[in-house]
Design a protein around this motif. Sequence first.
Motif, PDB file in Angstrom:
ATOM      1  N   HIS A   1      -2.346   8.234   4.244  1.00 48.08           N
ATOM      2  CA  HIS A   1      -2.563   9.497   3.697  1.00 48.08           C
ATOM      3  C   HIS A   1      -0.841  10.138   3.588  1.00 48.08           C
ATOM      4  O   HIS A   1      -0.202   9.945   4.567  1.00 48.08           O
ATOM      5  CB  HIS A   1      -3.205  10.527   4.196  1.00 48.08           C
TER       6      HIS A   1
ATOM      7  N   ASP B   1       0.348   8.878   7.004  1.00 48.97           N
ATOM      8  CA  ASP B   1      -0.223   8.594   8.445  1.00 48.97           C
ATOM      9  C   ASP B   1      -0.733   7.303   8.577  1.00 48.97           C
ATOM     10  O   ASP B   1      -0.415   6.316   7.371  1.00 48.97           O
ATOM     11  CB  ASP B   1      -1.320   9.591   8.807  1.00 48.97           C
ATOM     12  N   LYS B   2      -1.280   6.466   9.543  1.00 43.41           N
ATOM     13  CA  LYS B   2      -1.662   5.133   9.589  1.00 43.41           C
ATOM     14  C   LYS B   2      -2.930   5.073   8.614  1.00 43.41           C
ATOM     15  O   LYS B   2      -3.259   3.885   8.623  1.00 43.41           O
ATOM     16  CB  LYS B   2      -2.099   4.920  11.162  1.00 43.41           C
ATOM     17  N   ASP B   3      -3.545   5.879   7.937  1.00 45.17           N
ATOM     18  CA  ASP B   3      -4.590   5.839   6.863  1.00 45.17           C
ATOM     19  C   ASP B   3      -3.822   5.890   5.454  1.00 45.17           C
ATOM     20  O   ASP B   3      -4.444   5.946   4.654  1.00 45.17           O
ATOM     21  CB  ASP B   3      -5.738   6.730   7.095  1.00 45.17           C
TER      22      ASP B   3
ATOM     23  N   GLY C   1      -5.884  12.862   2.413  1.00 48.50           N
ATOM     24  CA  GLY C   1      -6.571  13.015   3.740  1.00 48.50           C
ATOM     25  C   GLY C   1      -7.029  14.420   4.108  1.00 48.50           C
ATOM     26  O   GLY C   1      -7.040  14.664   5.158  1.00 48.50           O
TER      27      GLY C   1
ATOM     28  N   ASP D   1       2.036   6.220  15.094  1.00 44.36           N
ATOM     29  CA  ASP D   1       1.325   7.184  14.431  1.00 44.36           C
ATOM     30  C   ASP D   1       1.488   7.465  12.978  1.00 44.36           C
ATOM     31  O   ASP D   1       0.974   8.426  12.335  1.00 44.36           O
ATOM     32  CB  ASP D   1       0.926   8.513  15.171  1.00 44.36           C
TER      33      ASP D   1
ATOM     34  N   GLN E   1       1.112   4.382  -2.910  1.00 46.29           N
ATOM     35  CA  GLN E   1       0.827   5.922  -2.662  1.00 46.29           C
ATOM     36  C   GLN E   1       2.194   6.513  -3.062  1.00 46.29           C
ATOM     37  O   GLN E   1       1.948   7.720  -3.774  1.00 46.29           O
ATOM     38  CB  GLN E   1       0.725   6.142  -1.067  1.00 46.29           C
TER      39      GLN E   1
ATOM     40  N   LYS F   1       0.892  -1.228   0.194  1.00 53.95           N
ATOM     41  CA  LYS F   1      -0.047   0.077  -0.048  1.00 53.95           C
ATOM     42  C   LYS F   1       0.805   1.388   0.205  1.00 53.95           C
ATOM     43  O   LYS F   1       0.458   2.345  -0.687  1.00 53.95           O
ATOM     44  CB  LYS F   1      -0.990  -0.056   1.229  1.00 53.95           C
TER      45      LYS F   1
ATOM     46  N   GLU G   1      -9.030  12.918  -1.143  1.00 54.10           N
ATOM     47  CA  GLU G   1      -9.083  12.485   0.306  1.00 54.10           C
ATOM     48  C   GLU G   1      -8.251  11.134   0.421  1.00 54.10           C
ATOM     49  O   GLU G   1      -7.702  10.924   1.467  1.00 54.10           O
ATOM     50  CB  GLU G   1     -10.477  12.403   0.802  1.00 54.10           C
ATOM     51  N   GLU G   2      -8.477  10.445  -0.361  1.00 52.32           N
ATOM     52  CA  GLU G   2      -7.641   9.117  -0.158  1.00 52.32           C
ATOM     53  C   GLU G   2      -6.185   9.269  -0.260  1.00 52.32           C
ATOM     54  O   GLU G   2      -5.507   8.660   0.500  1.00 52.32           O
ATOM     55  CB  GLU G   2      -8.164   7.997  -1.472  1.00 52.32           C
TER      56      GLU G   2
END
Length: 338
Positions: free
Chosen positions: A331, A327-329, A204, A255, A103, A99, A200-201
């Motif tokens: 982003h 970040d952990k999502d 973020g 984080d 990105q 992932k 946003e994906e």
Amino acid sequence: MDNANVNQPETPTEPAVELTPELEAKLNEIKLKEETKPAPKGKKGLIAAVIVLLLMIACACVVVALNKSKNPNAGDNTQTPTSTASSASTIEDTTIKAKLDEQIETIHLVGKNNTGKNPLTVLYAYTDNDLLFKNQGLTDDEKLFIVIKKLHEIDNEFERVTAKDFSAAAIKELGDRVDSDTFAEYATRIKAETVAEKYEEIFGETVKHKTVDACGGAFYSEDTEYYYADVIGGCGGMDFREIQVLKTKYEETADAYTVDALVTSVYRGEKCYVFKGFQMLDDWDNKKDASDSRVYKTCTAKSDGSADFTLSEADAENVNTYRYTFDKDFHFKKIERL
């Protein structure tokens, strides 16, 4: 006379002396007897002082005991160890690494034919996205450009349209940028809400819709809430720049995820040069030779336009190292030169 008004405290943990109602009554009784019977000369003041002192001692003991029960470490001079920031650990999970790779490929506009490779060959023909390394960050316009180009040229999510799909206001605003033949052959569009979701994906953040007036950009129509591509104009020409990105280390903290990578620029025109690190090439004079202080080594441009150089960890001392932070999502948040 009034009795001393001392409220009964909550029962402390291990109090040294507890001032109970019985003790208070006994003290008052003693005090009353001493006040009503004749006292030897000079003794009366002394007895009163003793009683007051006893009351003060009892109250002080209760207060200390209460404080002790609320703060077990009170009075202990031993230093409590302070927590330190959690150290980074190596990422072993292949799903997370994949992932992060995705990105990184997205923000560098890597096409599908180059995905999953290490090092990545990043082409920046007619874009300003190489400013990511120079400025160590992206402006809102650069982020929106990445999203538009990703959706349009890599994911192919734009739909074909003609001039009939544009509003009169959009046609008027475009002016002489476009004619009917251009619309018929090239025009495509995508909903603004799809752009917002992709923005946003990746980052973020909430997008600020606007026209991306650059080659590979798109026109935003506020009245239709669509982005229209292929109406800005052609790019033309050739570009011999490429940047190679070799990912070397994946780590995470509480984080964030980070990816460290070696980065270098390659110029593969009439002459072929590998630079010591990231190098803006707009002012590069390709007539200079290998003695230029910025050049790491020379290379050879192959017939397909690529260079016969592949970045490896053996080049680490001669090129730049950058760190990508997510970040952990997942982003993208920043990039920094180490």
